[in-house]
Design a protein around this motif. Structure first.
Motif, PDB file in Angstrom:
ATOM      1  N   PHE A  88       0.828  -1.196   0.000  1.00  0.00           N
ATOM      2  CA  PHE A  88       0.000   0.000   0.000  1.00  0.00           C
ATOM      3  C   PHE A  88       0.874   1.264   0.000  1.00  0.00           C
ATOM      4  CE2 PHE A  88      -2.846   3.160   2.081  1.00  0.00           C
ATOM      5  CZ  PHE A  88      -3.927   3.086   1.209  1.00  0.00           C
ATOM      6  N   LEU A 143       2.311   1.796  -3.443  1.00  0.00           N
ATOM      7  CA  LEU A 143       1.285   2.186  -4.403  1.00  0.00           C
ATOM      8  C   LEU A 143       0.914   3.654  -4.252  1.00  0.00           C
ATOM      9  CD1 LEU A 143      -0.736   1.292  -6.603  1.00  0.00           C
ATOM     10  CD2 LEU A 143      -2.330   0.685  -4.750  1.00  0.00           C
ATOM     11  N   PRO A 155     -11.064   1.304   3.300  1.00  0.00           N
ATOM     12  CA  PRO A 155     -10.285   1.711   2.109  1.00  0.00           C
ATOM     13  C   PRO A 155     -10.807   3.021   1.505  1.00  0.00           C
ATOM     14  CG  PRO A 155     -11.888   0.032   1.527  1.00  0.00           C
ATOM     15  CD  PRO A 155     -12.100   0.311   2.979  1.00  0.00           C
ATOM     16  N   PHE A 156      -9.939   3.686   0.784  1.00  0.00           N
ATOM     17  CA  PHE A 156     -10.330   4.963   0.143  1.00  0.00           C
ATOM     18  C   PHE A 156      -9.656   5.065  -1.227  1.00  0.00           C
ATOM     19  CE2 PHE A 156      -6.933   5.630   3.236  1.00  0.00           C
ATOM     20  CZ  PHE A 156      -5.911   6.120   2.448  1.00  0.00           C
ATOM     21  N   HIS A 160     -10.277  -5.107  10.686  1.00  0.00           N
ATOM     22  CA  HIS A 160      -9.114  -4.236  10.509  1.00  0.00           C
ATOM     23  C   HIS A 160      -8.116  -4.865   9.554  1.00  0.00           C
ATOM     24  CE1 HIS A 160      -5.068  -2.775  11.523  1.00  0.00           C
ATOM     25  NE2 HIS A 160      -5.680  -1.598  11.690  1.00  0.00           N
ATOM     26  N   ARG A 168      -9.136  -5.039   6.005  1.00  0.00           N
ATOM     27  CA  ARG A 168      -9.175  -3.756   5.298  1.00  0.00           C
ATOM     28  C   ARG A 168      -7.813  -3.377   4.728  1.00  0.00           C
ATOM     29  NH1 ARG A 168     -12.844  -1.653   9.546  1.00  0.00           N
ATOM     30  NH2 ARG A 168     -14.907  -1.796   8.579  1.00  0.00           N
ATOM     31  N   SER A 169      -6.774  -4.008   5.281  1.00  0.00           N
ATOM     32  CA  SER A 169      -5.436  -3.639   4.811  1.00  0.00           C
ATOM     33  C   SER A 169      -5.237  -3.999   3.331  1.00  0.00           C
ATOM     34  CB  SER A 169      -4.400  -4.319   5.716  1.00  0.00           C
ATOM     35  OG  SER A 169      -3.141  -3.773   5.486  1.00  0.00           O
ATOM     36  N   PRO A 170      -5.447  -5.287   2.939  1.00  0.00           N
ATOM     37  CA  PRO A 170      -5.359  -5.574   1.498  1.00  0.00           C
ATOM     38  C   PRO A 170      -6.462  -4.891   0.705  1.00  0.00           C
ATOM     39  CG  PRO A 170      -6.054  -7.524   2.706  1.00  0.00           C
ATOM     40  CD  PRO A 170      -5.659  -6.519   3.729  1.00  0.00           C
ATOM     41  N   LEU A 171      -7.596  -4.722   1.371  1.00  0.00           N
ATOM     42  CA  LEU A 171      -8.703  -4.083   0.673  1.00  0.00           C
ATOM     43  C   LEU A 171      -8.352  -2.636   0.317  1.00  0.00           C
ATOM     44  CD1 LEU A 171     -11.592  -4.729  -0.233  1.00  0.00           C
ATOM     45  CD2 LEU A 171     -12.412  -3.783   1.932  1.00  0.00           C
ATOM     46  N   ALA A 172      -7.641  -2.003   1.255  1.00  0.00           N
ATOM     47  CA  ALA A 172      -7.230  -0.608   1.009  1.00  0.00           C
ATOM     48  C   ALA A 172      -6.361  -0.542  -0.254  1.00  0.00           C
ATOM     49  CB  ALA A 172      -6.468  -0.084   2.219  1.00  0.00           C
ATOM     50  N   THR A 173      -5.467  -1.531  -0.403  1.00  0.00           N
ATOM     51  CA  THR A 173      -4.601  -1.570  -1.592  1.00  0.00           C
ATOM     52  C   THR A 173      -5.434  -1.747  -2.856  1.00  0.00           C
ATOM     53  OG1 THR A 173      -2.827  -2.532  -0.280  1.00  0.00           O
ATOM     54  CG2 THR A 173      -2.659  -2.774  -2.674  1.00  0.00           C
ATOM     55  N   VAL A 198      -8.672  -1.089  -3.352  1.00  0.00           N
ATOM     56  CA  VAL A 198      -9.486   0.088  -3.657  1.00  0.00           C
ATOM     57  C   VAL A 198      -8.617   1.215  -4.226  1.00  0.00           C
ATOM     58  CG1 VAL A 198     -10.907   1.907  -2.640  1.00  0.00           C
ATOM     59  CG2 VAL A 198     -11.299  -0.487  -2.017  1.00  0.00           C
ATOM     60  N   MET A 199      -7.456   1.412  -3.572  1.00  0.00           N
ATOM     61  CA  MET A 199      -6.553   2.479  -4.020  1.00  0.00           C
ATOM     62  C   MET A 199      -6.086   2.220  -5.460  1.00  0.00           C
ATOM     63  SD  MET A 199      -4.915   5.265  -3.574  1.00  0.00           S
ATOM     64  CE  MET A 199      -5.295   5.621  -1.863  1.00  0.00           C
ATOM     65  N   ALA A 200      -5.676   0.929  -5.703  1.00  0.00           N
ATOM     66  CA  ALA A 200      -5.172   0.589  -7.047  1.00  0.00           C
ATOM     67  C   ALA A 200      -6.247   0.756  -8.099  1.00  0.00           C
ATOM     68  CB  ALA A 200      -4.649  -0.847  -7.039  1.00  0.00           C
ATOM     69  N   SER A 228      -8.762   2.741  -7.952  1.00  0.00           N
ATOM     70  CA  SER A 228      -9.059   4.164  -8.172  1.00  0.00           C
ATOM     71  C   SER A 228      -7.965   4.819  -9.024  1.00  0.00           C
ATOM     72  CB  SER A 228      -9.226   4.884  -6.830  1.00  0.00           C
ATOM     73  OG  SER A 228      -7.974   5.024  -6.190  1.00  0.00           O
ATOM     74  N   LYS A 267      -0.599  -5.644  -8.091  1.00  0.00           N
ATOM     75  CA  LYS A 267      -0.826  -5.298  -6.680  1.00  0.00           C
ATOM     76  C   LYS A 267      -2.232  -5.708  -6.246  1.00  0.00           C
ATOM     77  CE  LYS A 267       2.440  -1.474  -6.096  1.00  0.00           C
ATOM     78  NZ  LYS A 267       3.229  -2.104  -5.036  1.00  0.00           N
ATOM     79  N   LYS A 292      -2.227  -9.496  -5.766  1.00  0.00           N
ATOM     80  CA  LYS A 292      -1.533  -9.897  -4.537  1.00  0.00           C
ATOM     81  C   LYS A 292      -2.394  -9.621  -3.307  1.00  0.00           C
ATOM     82  CE  LYS A 292       3.231  -9.349  -4.436  1.00  0.00           C
ATOM     83  NZ  LYS A 292       4.418  -8.446  -4.640  1.00  0.00           N
ATOM     84  N   ARG A 349      -3.862 -12.197  -0.613  1.00  0.00           N
ATOM     85  CA  ARG A 349      -3.695 -12.063   0.847  1.00  0.00           C
ATOM     86  C   ARG A 349      -5.038 -12.195   1.558  1.00  0.00           C
ATOM     87  NH1 ARG A 349      -1.127  -6.516   1.622  1.00  0.00           N
ATOM     88  NH2 ARG A 349      -1.820  -6.691   3.777  1.00  0.00           N
TER      89      ARG A 349
END
Lengths: 127, 860
Positions: A10, A13, A102-103, B629, B632-637, B639-641, B643, B664, B667, B671
């Motif tokens: 993250f 990225l 996530p955002f 929690h 959400r860590s891989p989920l954050a990646t 969602v970010m990717a 976007s 990414k 991966k 995870r």
């Protein structure tokens, strides 16, 4: 700016993307590194930090920094929805924004702009 | 009177006397003879009247009056009165005073008769007209008097003549008296007999009889005999021994013996017997017999026989009713006592006697207060229920105590009821029962109810344990010790209660210092092992170890009752109830203690379960928080990717490598997939339903596989990965994939924590019937404090070193334990860490599948 995140995928990225958009990004991979960068590096126009990190949490480091006189805007990224953590983030004072994971990249940029512009604003996000 | 004297010469007087003597010699009927004799006298003397008074039987007197022709009735009455008075004087009646003794005459007449002829002293004209002569023979008593009233005064020669006549008369009367009175007596007897017979013949229910005392032949029987028995009287008299022939055979002996007793001893002899009547029916007779006829006459038995058939039937009926009542009352389990108005006991049944600890015989007639008393539980007086029943009819209670004559008391339920006859209260009946057992059961029920309330008051384990120790004090013991089986199956002292709060503190201290009282520890362990209670009687010195004695002595404990805390087949621990001082365990305490222990076990188990449930809820919430929690860590990646890929601005200005960004995303998604797998595994382990197929597998092959899998990663992390199995390690019994998963977790953690240049070594050696795997790294190590909690689920070290997402080591432990192995870590901060785990050896060589028990995981 300073970006602190223990999830390296993250971190890379977001940092890559922000750099591509023109920012200079210093990367920290733990609470310890965040602490080191704040005390030794900088000054930073903006700090973007995760809360839950090894060694020290982002909030612990930033609280100490604020107490030490750091005034730059701060974006706090949180995976949990814990109210106590959110309250502690708000306690960091003015120019603080909270982002819930996530955002999207757009939400991140909006939060960065918001906290630079005004007093504290927590930006709730859901993807 | 001179003329008379001269006319009667001596010879003539003698003739006259002779004539009179002849009359008296042929004395027959008194009146007739006297009349004749007086006539003779009157012929010779000028008489106005002659009166003879003679004593008859019973103090009465007969008076024979001879008046001369044409005599004055008033004069005759006067003469009678004079005669009566003179006679009374002669026999010594004190009231008679009118006469005066003629001393001159008395001297001339000689010594007999004693009282002189008397002369009336009333009227001077009559002065010498009455001559009273006593009738007496020899020296006997005066038995009569002869009064002559002269028509003119009588002279001396007249007196002598009259005196001689009186003597003759006295002799004649005396000779005749015995004969005359015998006739009288006989007449009187006849009269009485007639009257008696009339009487007895009219008796309704009795006849009178006489019989020869020797032969028993009936000589007389009264008329009622015929009516009562239907036989003719004559038949009875004709039979030689009527009684023997007609008495009921069963009663013959008794009747004949009564006859014999009547003959042998004086007085009335009586018996009740049956008699066969002429129609064959049986009559009950009460016969009284006595002997009469002494003095030469042949002895006679007189008897009277009463018909008591009706009374007897009534009596039989009463007896029968009474017997029925007694039988009824005797069979009643309740005690029954009857009293009369004087509070004297008139009846008691067997149950009553047993309850009161006395015999029915000695109780009858006693006053109630000496046999049974009633008071309240506290010993206060209670108004006698008999008295209450007598004036109010009925009274009932279940709250009082009955006190026996021997002062023992028992709780009783009783009812006192007045006895009424013809509307009048004649006494009371008390029915009562010992309700000790019921009261005891009630008390026990109350005790257990109270205990239940106390036990259920708290859901905290510690509080439940304290309550369990406390509820039995002091009812079952002055001191109570509680031991509980720990999760690792050790019996441990938990808590204690003491009847005295001050001693309670000392007890806690002394028991806190010494883990427990050794003598009771052994007993408690035995109780828990067997599930059966133990009663330690008086604790003797010999039974105690040296360590026990001071404690036992200090507490004054002399006996103990130890009961298991059992829940189904599980033994949770034991309760030890100790008695001190004068207190002793009673009958029934054991059962009560066991019942209490069951409730305690339930309460303790409830508290445990409640705590577990609460803990589980907390854990679930924590798990949810962490899982959300971590996910959400891989989920954050992702969602970010995503976007970034969709951002127009970025695409326009400086487009990122979409391949890199997509990688990414992949991966991160992988995870997430792993984490979800882990979660499911962990849930299975937690629920004890992990699916595994255990077979013998070669250890070396497993290690080679892991090294092959992680080779590329190690190279990327610039870490040295080495490993191998010792040659002597045989096959292990395992699910190969699961053991690979455990090793991968440990190796993966090490690779992650190590900085470039670090090393990881994977080895397997032979232990005691097991293979020992070890993963050794030269990383930063783990703080001692963290080592214990490292394998807890979701535990996070602040350093977040040796774990991926909080579940890895917890899963590793679950998998190892499912193989009945152990897992642990040895580490010093700064000097790396060594993770070890064991797997049991296979009993057969690899390649032969073997079923494995359903694996269970232990909970904590």
């Amino acid at each position: 700016m300073l970006l602190a995140e223990n999830d390296l995928e993250f971190l890379d990225l977001v940092a890559d993307t922000l750099e591509r958009l023109g920012a200079q990004v210093v990367r920290a991979r733990s609470g310890g590194e965040l602490q080191d960068e704040i005390s030794a590096g900088g000054p930073f126009d903006l700090v973007v930090t995760d809360v839950s990190m090894p060694q020290r949490t982002g909030l612990e480091v930033m609280s100490a920094a604020r107490a030490a006189g750091l005034t730059c805007p701060i974006v706090v990224m949180m995976a949990s929805r814990d109210r106590t953590t959110a309250a502690r983030a708000a306690a960091l004072g003015d120019h603080v924004a909270v982002l819930y994971k996530p955002f999207s990249i757009a939400q991140l940029r909006a939060a960065m702009r918001a906290c630079v512009a005004g007093p504290m604003r927590a930006t709730a996000t859901t993807a | 009177m001179i003329a008379l004297t001269t006319e009667l010469s001596g010879n003539r007087r003698l003739e006259q006397l002779y004539e009179i003597s002849k009359l008296f010699a042929s004395f027959d009927v008194a009146k007739h003879t006297l009349d004749a004799a007086l006539k003779v006298i009157a012929d010779k003397l000028p008489l106005e009247s002659a009166i003879l008074i003679e004593a008859v039987i019973g103090g009465q007197t007969d008076m024979v009056v001879w008046p001369c022709e044409g005599s004055d009735p008033a004069r005759l009455t006067s003469a009678k009165s004079h005669a009566a008075g003179a006679y009374a004087y002669l026999v010594g009646a004190p009231s008679f005073t009118a006469l005066d003794a003629d001393t001159e005459l008395r001297e001339q007449l000689g010594p007999t008769p004693l009282p002189a002829p008397l002369r009336g002293g009333g009227v001077p004209d009559d002065a010498r007209r009455f001559i009273v002569l006593p009738l007496v023979v020899g020296g006997g008593a005066v038995f009569g008097a002869l009064q002559l009233e002269g028509a003119s005064p009588l002279d001396r020669s007249d007196l002598e003549f009259v005196n001689a006549i009186a003597n003759q008369l006295a002799i004649a009367l005396d000779r005749n008296r015995a004969w005359r009175y015998d006739v009288l007596r006989r007449r009187e007897a006849q009269r009485l007999e007639a009257k008696y017979e009339t009487l007895v013949d009219h008796l309704d229910y009795a006849f009178v009889w006489e019989a020869n005392a020797e032969t028993r032949q009936v000589t007389y029987v009264s008329a009622q005999f015929e009516r009562m028995l239907g036989f003719r009287r004559q038949w009875c008299l004709d039979e030689l021994d009527w009684w023997s022939a007609h008495v009921h055979p069963d009663d013959r002996e008794q009747l004949l013996s009564t006859f014999e007793r009547a003959v042998a001893e004086p007085g009335n002899k009586r018996c009740e017997h049956r008699c066969v009547a002429s129609d064959g029916s049986l009559r009950w007779l009460r016969t009284s017999i006595h002997l009469v006829g002494a003095g030469g006459e042949p002895p006679v038995l007189q008897g009277v026989s009463f018909d008591i058939t009706a009374a007897r039937a009534a009596q039989e009926q009463v007896h029968e009713q009474l017997a029925f009542m007694r039988t009824m009352a005797s069979t009643l389990a309740e005690g029954t006592l009857a009293f009369d108005l004087d509070h004297q006991i008139t009846f008691i049944n067997d149950a009553g006697a047993a309850l009161l600890g006395c015999s029915p015989g000695e109780t009858l007639g006693k006053r109630s207060a000496s046999v049974v008393r009633i008071e309240t539980v506290d010993g206060a007086a209670v108004e006698s229920p008999l008295a209450v029943a007598i004036h109010s009819g009925r009274v009932r209670s279940e709250d009082h105590m009955i006190i026996r004559a021997d002062r023992r008391r028992f709780p009783a339920s009783y009812t006192a009821t007045a006895i009424r006859r013809d509307g009048k209260v004649t006494g009371a009946v008390l029915t009562f029962d010992d309700i000790s057992e019921r009261k005891h059961a009630e008390h026990t029920e109350h005790f257990l109810l109270g205990a239940g309330t106390l036990l259920n008051a708290s859901l905290e384990s510690a509080a439940a344990a304290s309550a369990a120790a406390a509820v039995g004090v002091p009812r079952l013991g002055d001191v109570c010790l509680l031991d509980l089986v720990s999760t690792d199956d050790h019996l441990l002292y938990a808590t204690a209660a003491h009847v005295d709060p001050a001693a309670q503190r000392d007890l806690a201290r002394s028991l806190g210092a010494v883990p427990r009282l050794p003598v009771f520890a052994a007993a408690a362990a035995e109780v828990v092992a067997t599930g059966r209670a133990i009663q330690l009687a008086i604790v003797s010195d010999a039974a105690c170890s040296a360590a026990d004695l001071p404690i036992l002595r200090a507490l004054g404990i002399h006996s103990a009752l130890i009961v298991p805390l059992t829940l189904g087949v599980r033994r949770l621990g034991a309760l030890t109830f100790c008695m001190t001082g004068e207190h002793r365990h009673r009958d029934g305490d054991l059962a009560l203690a066991e019942e209490l222990a069951r409730r305690c076990a339930l309460a303790i188990e409830h508290a445990r379960l409640y705590e577990q449930a609460r803990h589980a809820v907390a854990m679930r919430e924590q798990t949810l928080a962490i899982v959300s929690h971590d996910l959400r860590s891989p989920l954050a990646t992702i969602v970010m990717a995503a976007s970034i890929l969709g951002s127009d601005e970025l695409t326009r200005t400086s487009p990122p490598s979409s391949i890199v960004v997509a990688e990414k995303i992949q991966k991160a998604a992988a995870r997430m997939e792993r984490m979800i797998e882990d979660l499911l595994d962990f849930a299975s382990i937690e629920a004890g339903r992990l699916s595994m197929t255990a077979r013998p597998h070669a250890v070396a092959a497993i290690i080679e596989q892991v090294i092959a899998d992680f080779d590329a990663t190690a190279i990327r992390h610039q870490v040295t990965l080495t490993g191998g199995a010792a040659a002597d390690v045989p096959a292990i019994q395992c699910d190969r994939d699961r053991i690979l998963q455990v090793i991968a977790n440990l190796v993966g953690n090490a690779l992650r924590i190590l900085k470039p240049g670090g090393s990881v070594a994977l080895h397997a050696t032979l232990g005691d019937r097991e293979a020992v795997f070890s993963v050794v790294d030269n990383g930063p190590g783990i703080a001692i404090a963290d080592q214990k909690r490292l394998f807890d689920r979701y535990w996070r070290s602040p350093d977040a070193g040796y774990k991926g997402h909080g579940l890895g080591l917890a899963i590793a432990r679950g998998l190892v334990e499912a193989h009945r192995g152990r897992i642990w870590v040895e580490s010093e901060p700064g000097r790396g860490a060594t993770f070890c785990f064991t797997v049991p050896l296979a009993e057969s060589p690899p390649g032969r599948p073997e079923p494995l028990d359903p694996l269970r995981t232990q909970r904590r």
